[in-house]
Design an enzyme around this catalytic site. Sequence first.
Site, PDB file in Angstrom:
ATOM      1  N   THR A 121       0.651  -1.264  -0.103  1.00 30.36           N
ATOM      2  CA  THR A 121       0.057  -0.278   0.131  1.00 30.36           C
ATOM      3  C   THR A 121       0.912   1.249   0.343  1.00 30.36           C
ATOM      4  OG1 THR A 121      -1.556   1.178   1.376  1.00 30.36           O
ATOM      5  CG2 THR A 121      -0.109  -0.034   1.936  1.00 30.36           C
ATOM      6  N   ASP A 122       0.699   2.346  -0.740  1.00 26.59           N
ATOM      7  CA  ASP A 122       1.514   3.623  -0.539  1.00 26.59           C
ATOM      8  C   ASP A 122       1.345   4.424   1.270  1.00 26.59           C
ATOM      9  OD1 ASP A 122      -1.854   4.439   0.216  1.00 26.59           O
ATOM     10  OD2 ASP A 122      -1.976   5.869  -1.670  1.00 26.59           O
ATOM     11  N   GLU A 123       0.114   3.354   1.906  1.00 23.65           N
ATOM     12  CA  GLU A 123       0.449   4.224   3.475  1.00 23.65           C
ATOM     13  C   GLU A 123       1.278   3.516   4.284  1.00 23.65           C
ATOM     14  OE1 GLU A 123      -3.317   3.019   5.473  1.00 23.65           O
ATOM     15  OE2 GLU A 123      -4.388   3.236   4.261  1.00 23.65           O
ATOM     16  N   TYR A 148      -2.091  -0.713  10.131  1.00 27.54           N
ATOM     17  CA  TYR A 148      -2.430  -1.698   9.355  1.00 27.54           C
ATOM     18  C   TYR A 148      -0.976  -0.627   8.981  1.00 27.54           C
ATOM     19  CZ  TYR A 148      -3.306  -1.713   4.833  1.00 27.54           C
ATOM     20  OH  TYR A 148      -3.038  -1.995   3.701  1.00 27.54           O
ATOM     21  N   LYS A 152       2.216  -3.449   6.875  1.00 27.93           N
ATOM     22  CA  LYS A 152       2.723  -3.516   5.836  1.00 27.93           C
ATOM     23  C   LYS A 152       4.083  -2.737   5.453  1.00 27.93           C
ATOM     24  CE  LYS A 152      -0.333  -4.774   2.842  1.00 27.93           C
ATOM     25  NZ  LYS A 152      -0.488  -6.240   2.935  1.00 27.93           N
TER      26      LYS A 152
HETATM   27  P1  NAD Z   1      -9.689  -7.448   2.189  1.00 23.48           P
HETATM   28  O1  NAD Z   1     -10.106  -6.818   3.408  1.00 23.48           O
HETATM   29  O2  NAD Z   1     -10.585  -6.780   1.380  1.00 23.48           O
HETATM   30  O3  NAD Z   1      -9.378  -8.403   1.767  1.00 23.48           O
HETATM   31  C1  NAD Z   1      -8.588  -9.541   2.641  1.00 23.48           C
HETATM   32  C2  NAD Z   1      -8.313 -10.863   2.286  1.00 23.48           C
HETATM   33  O4  NAD Z   1      -7.552 -11.899   3.269  1.00 23.48           O
HETATM   34  C3  NAD Z   1      -9.664 -11.407   3.058  1.00 23.48           C
HETATM   35  O5  NAD Z   1     -10.668 -12.815   1.746  1.00 23.48           O
HETATM   36  C4  NAD Z   1      -9.438 -12.572   4.325  1.00 23.48           C
HETATM   37  O6  NAD Z   1     -10.369 -13.470   4.847  1.00 23.48           O
HETATM   38  C5  NAD Z   1      -8.138 -12.832   3.805  1.00 23.48           C
HETATM   39  N1  NAD Z   1      -7.244 -12.602   5.178  1.00 23.48           N
HETATM   40  C6  NAD Z   1      -6.717 -12.488   6.282  1.00 23.48           C
HETATM   41  N2  NAD Z   1      -6.304 -13.427   7.057  1.00 23.48           N
HETATM   42  C7  NAD Z   1      -5.897 -14.219   6.431  1.00 23.48           C
HETATM   43  C8  NAD Z   1      -5.202 -15.557   6.979  1.00 23.48           C
HETATM   44  N3  NAD Z   1      -4.262 -15.272   7.983  1.00 23.48           N
HETATM   45  N4  NAD Z   1      -4.387 -15.887   5.815  1.00 23.48           N
HETATM   46  C9  NAD Z   1      -5.618 -16.701   5.315  1.00 23.48           C
HETATM   47  N5  NAD Z   1      -5.818 -15.372   4.998  1.00 23.48           N
HETATM   48  C10 NAD Z   1      -6.269 -14.519   5.444  1.00 23.48           C
HETATM   49  O7  NAD Z   1      -8.469  -6.677   1.526  1.00 23.48           O
HETATM   50  P2  NAD Z   1      -8.912  -5.658   0.558  1.00 23.48           P
HETATM   51  O8  NAD Z   1      -8.477  -4.374   0.403  1.00 23.48           O
HETATM   52  O9  NAD Z   1      -8.794  -6.654  -0.815  1.00 23.48           O
HETATM   53  O10 NAD Z   1      -6.438  -6.061   0.385  1.00 23.48           O
HETATM   54  C11 NAD Z   1      -5.805  -6.497  -0.393  1.00 23.48           C
HETATM   55  C12 NAD Z   1      -4.741  -6.227  -0.074  1.00 23.48           C
HETATM   56  O11 NAD Z   1      -4.089  -4.728  -0.875  1.00 23.48           O
HETATM   57  C13 NAD Z   1      -3.808  -6.378   1.088  1.00 23.48           C
HETATM   58  O12 NAD Z   1      -2.725  -6.854   0.982  1.00 23.48           O
HETATM   59  C14 NAD Z   1      -3.694  -4.359   1.302  1.00 23.48           C
HETATM   60  O13 NAD Z   1      -2.816  -3.898   2.683  1.00 23.48           O
HETATM   61  C15 NAD Z   1      -3.471  -3.720   0.372  1.00 23.48           C
HETATM   62  N6  NAD Z   1      -4.174  -3.176  -0.501  1.00 23.48           N
HETATM   63  C16 NAD Z   1      -5.166  -2.625  -0.435  1.00 23.48           C
HETATM   64  C17 NAD Z   1      -5.778  -1.209  -1.251  1.00 23.48           C
HETATM   65  C18 NAD Z   1      -6.746  -0.918  -1.112  1.00 23.48           C
HETATM   66  O14 NAD Z   1      -7.359   0.299  -1.460  1.00 23.48           O
HETATM   67  N7  NAD Z   1      -7.510  -1.978  -0.468  1.00 23.48           N
HETATM   68  C19 NAD Z   1      -4.630  -0.639  -1.805  1.00 23.48           C
HETATM   69  C20 NAD Z   1      -3.592  -0.730  -2.352  1.00 23.48           C
HETATM   70  C21 NAD Z   1      -2.786  -2.152  -0.879  1.00 23.48           C
HETATM   71  O1  DAU Z   2      -4.518   3.960   0.396  1.00 28.24           O
HETATM   72  C1  DAU Z   2      -4.106   2.347  -0.145  1.00 28.24           C
HETATM   73  C2  DAU Z   2      -5.140   2.154   1.976  1.00 28.24           C
HETATM   74  O2  DAU Z   2      -6.477   2.227   1.473  1.00 28.24           O
HETATM   75  C3  DAU Z   2      -5.273   1.064   1.617  1.00 28.24           C
HETATM   76  O3  DAU Z   2      -3.660   0.119   2.016  1.00 28.24           O
HETATM   77  C4  DAU Z   2      -5.908  -0.031   2.571  1.00 28.24           C
HETATM   78  O4  DAU Z   2      -6.118  -1.134   2.917  1.00 28.24           O
HETATM   79  C5  DAU Z   2      -7.570   0.693   2.434  1.00 28.24           C
HETATM   80  O5  DAU Z   2      -8.639   0.342   3.110  1.00 28.24           O
HETATM   81  C6  DAU Z   2      -7.655   1.862   2.355  1.00 28.24           C
HETATM   82  O6  DAU Z   2      -6.969   2.826   3.751  1.00 28.24           O
HETATM   83  P1  DAU Z   2      -7.767   4.199   4.047  1.00 28.24           P
HETATM   84  O7  DAU Z   2      -8.553   4.183   5.582  1.00 28.24           O
HETATM   85  O8  DAU Z   2      -7.211   5.338   3.280  1.00 28.24           O
HETATM   86  O9  DAU Z   2      -9.528   3.769   3.323  1.00 28.24           O
HETATM   87  P2  DAU Z   2     -10.528   3.468   4.200  1.00 28.24           P
HETATM   88  O10 DAU Z   2     -12.086   3.238   2.965  1.00 28.24           O
HETATM   89  O11 DAU Z   2     -11.168   3.452   5.220  1.00 28.24           O
HETATM   90  O12 DAU Z   2     -10.614   5.217   4.439  1.00 28.24           O
HETATM   91  C7  DAU Z   2     -10.630   6.104   2.611  1.00 28.24           C
HETATM   92  C8  DAU Z   2     -10.757   7.985   3.418  1.00 28.24           C
HETATM   93  O13 DAU Z   2     -12.392   8.079   3.701  1.00 28.24           O
HETATM   94  C9  DAU Z   2      -9.486   8.058   4.825  1.00 28.24           C
HETATM   95  O14 DAU Z   2      -9.908   9.437   4.734  1.00 28.24           O
HETATM   96  C10 DAU Z   2     -11.497   7.787   6.283  1.00 28.24           C
HETATM   97  C11 DAU Z   2     -12.280   8.617   5.251  1.00 28.24           C
HETATM   98  N1  DAU Z   2     -13.981   7.911   6.136  1.00 28.24           N
HETATM   99  C12 DAU Z   2     -13.493   6.188   6.096  1.00 28.24           C
HETATM  100  C13 DAU Z   2     -14.746   6.006   6.468  1.00 28.24           C
HETATM  101  C14 DAU Z   2     -15.299   4.261   6.623  1.00 28.24           C
HETATM  102  C15 DAU Z   2     -15.233   8.322   5.872  1.00 28.24           C
HETATM  103  O15 DAU Z   2     -14.872   9.625   6.104  1.00 28.24           O
HETATM  104  N2  DAU Z   2     -15.677   7.679   6.466  1.00 28.24           N
HETATM  105  C16 DAU Z   2     -15.636   7.120   6.806  1.00 28.24           C
HETATM  106  O16 DAU Z   2     -17.292   6.377   6.980  1.00 28.24           O
END
Ligand code: NAD
Ligand code: DAU
Length: 332
Positions: A121-123, A148, A152
Amino acid sequence: MNSLLVTGGAGFIGANFVRWLVDNTTCTVTVLDKLTYAGNKASLDGLPPERVKLVVGDICDRPLVDSLVGDCDAVVHFAAESHNDNSLTNPAPFVTTNLVGTFTLLEAVRAQGKRYHHISTDEVYGDLELDDPERFCELTPYNPSSPYSATKAGSDLLVRAWVRSFGVQATLSNCSNNYGPYQHIEKFIPRQITNVLTGRRPKLYGTGANVRDWIHVDDHNAAVWLILNQGRIGETYLIGADGEKNNREVVEEILRQLGQAPDAYDLVVDRPGHDLRYAIDSTKLRQELGWLPQYPCFSDGLTAPIAWYQANETWWREAKDATEATYALQGQ
Ligand code: NAD
Ligand code: DAU
């Protein structure tokens, strides 16, 4: 690359990746997923059983991981605890899954000489000021804020160390915020869409000024496939589609597309330590591997995911009340 092990393939991005592979490649896929609250078997419904197999299990289970790694050409590691808000109330599973889980996979690919791609992630880079002209690039120093993002960041550093110390054949990618179908309704965009669909008002943390850099999940996954096949071993690639929006703009777009008044939202308690702004410079990925986003316009890209949540209430309905009850306890 004929057979892939995809961890976390029943989660949001993983399930979309598996679907993308079925549509765009001839690979067979084994999904390893623990089916935590965030995983959903139904996200893989309708996929051809001769192409996709689901193994329910934990990435920390070394014997299981060893046997699955032995049967594949490469591992793409998505599985994680992924929600910042949860990491603030209960960080323990983040440490176990994100750090010990990654370590377990790295040891397995090291022992068996398999290709590995690490999804991150960019975080890991922390946050930027709203008016900072700089964006994150591959050389930006790590500075994670939340439990989190710290786990990562730690997992990324494990991968880099396993490349340098043991010659593991790994690549890494750090992507910005994804949107698309099959995303858990705890996350910002699906939470607000399903709030409107269930007669609730969208909830913005703080003042709604925080900025995220949005990318369609299929653009992320196309980049991952490119890096897996053409990326240089040991390298990190940042993935982003120039999609910066503040949270208020995102909610206003959701309200507009759902035919609601633009101010029909509530401001609620802010997230502790809330990162202000993320922004990605994806020049390396674009110049070195020729990647270009297919969804350059956020509001156009959002239309199909909104329609997906409208059409697939059975996928999210069960989780909605419990998710909102948890947020309500935090004043959110
Ligand atoms: P998500 O929470 O939707 O999915 C995570 C999956 O991992 C789930 O299906 C869960 O059951 C599985 N899991 C959790 N713990 C496990 C374990 N111990 N063993 C096996 N499976 C397990 O997450 P996502 O949003 O799809 O993110 C996927 C990946 O991408 C993560 O590594 C996250 O850090 C990264 N990422 C997410 C975003 C985003 O915007 N969502 C952006 C950049 C990177
Ligand atoms: O940048 C990549 C990341 O993006 C991933 O690594 C994470 O897995 C993914 O969950 C996401 O993280 P954020 O914390 O940015 O995403 P989230 O959807 O939780 O929130 C996005 C923005 O919206 C953040 O500034 C918090 C805000 N927010 C979130 C929720 C759930 C609100 O204002 N209201 C809300 O109800």
